[in-house]
Write an enzyme that holds these catalytic residues in place. Structure first.
Site, PDB file in Angstrom:
ATOM      1  CG  ASP A 138       1.891   4.875   5.709  1.00 35.65           C
ATOM      2  OD1 ASP A 138       1.239   3.967   6.215  1.00 35.65           O
ATOM      3  OD2 ASP A 138       2.337   5.698   6.257  1.00 35.65           O
ATOM      4  CG  ASP A 140      -0.069   0.094   2.418  1.00 34.97           C
ATOM      5  OD1 ASP A 140       0.388   0.938   2.908  1.00 34.97           O
ATOM      6  OD2 ASP A 140       0.057  -1.202   2.893  1.00 34.97           O
TER       7      ASP A 140
END
Length: 286
Positions: free
Chosen positions: A211, A209
């Site tokens: 974050d 991802d």
């Protein structure tokens, strides 16, 4: 006991395939219980020991992981090379989900540092940690990425937070401004303890991802990363299969003598109980 290779599996990687002569070993340590039983076997002709850091079924929070027990257990089985697989958030646009990052630096933002060393209790040690990742093992992982044709990034700084909550946007942006590359919750203590245990360590960071700094993307949630986790597990297994045959059989890298000159306390002052507890680390000192 022949020098062995260790694998610590992260989120999603709870077992390895392809073992010959598989065995499970429950290891008792002076530091408590490891995350799980260690699974050993032969892969590509090498003795390999695998340990899931969160336990099978993902039962252990990042701050609940008994890193000292995990690394002591691995060293007691003569593990001298250790590949850590860990899920991370990206702090850079070019580090995309499902990319691999091979970090060469760490930044510590944890709060339980007393659990990140084997020393204390009468024996003081200060290992060199300027270059925390084994250059030799990281080069092998880099070669595995190249031969497997997987997108990867060579080098970078892993910032270690406590968790278990993910970052706030303010924290994520601050970490970006400081120049960090990926963020995770588990790998720094493993690197510190591996160095004290004279184990050569390198890490496969598997990006799941962005974050939460990338406002046009969905903020990181456990559910949002599941598909990336599954893809990353398949990639990690491919990379491990490519790397393990390239690891040498003789532990003669700089990391394998990291305690030379690092122990400040004269051996005649070592408390007997502490000396016994650190036997896998101190045996070569007599």
């Amino acid at each position: 006991m022949e020098p062995a290779i260790g694998i610590i599996g992260g989120s999603g990687l709870y077992e390895l395939d392809g073992f010959e002569r598989t065995e499970e070993r429950v290891v008792e340590t002076p530091f408590g219980e490891p995350s799980d039983a260690l699974v050993g076997g032969i892969l590509s002709g090498r003795q390999v020991w695998f340990l899931p850091r969160h336990g099978r079924g993902h039962r252990i929070l990042p701050t609940e992981i008994n890193h000292r027990a995990n690394l002591w257990a691995l060293r007691s089985l003569n593990v001298r090379w250790l590949i850590c697989v860990t899920a991370v958030g990206s702090l850079k646009e070019e580090y995309r989900p499902r990319d691999v990052v091979l970090p060469d630096q760490y930044f510590d933002r944890t709060s339980r540092r007393e659990h990140h060393t084997f020393f204390g209790g009468g024996i003081v040690g200060h290992v060199a940690f300027a270059d925390p990742v084994s250059a030799g093992l990281r080069a092998i992982l880099r070669g595995a990425c190249e031969s497997s044709l997987l997108p990867y990034h060579d080098g970078g700084t892993y910032v270690n937070m406590d968790g278990p909550a993910f970052s706030t946007r303010a924290e994520s942006n601050a970490n970006r401004q400081l120049g960090f590359d990926v963020i995770g919750m588990t790998n720094l203590p493993e690197a510190k303890l591996a160095r004290e245990a004279e184990i050569a360590l390198a890490t496969l960071c598997m990006v799941t991802d962005y974050d939460c700094w990338k406002v046009e993307e969905e903020a990181v949630t456990a559910g949002a990363v599941i598909a990336h986790l599954h893809a990353n597990v398949a990639n990690a297994k491919k990379l491990l299969a490519a790397a393990i045959p390239q690891i040498p059989t003789t532990p003669d890298w700089p990391e394998h003598s990291a305690l030379d000159g690092a122990i400040m306390t004269p051996s005649h002052l070592w408390p007997a109980e502490k000396k016994a507890a650190l036997a896998p680390l101190l045996a070569r000192f007599g």
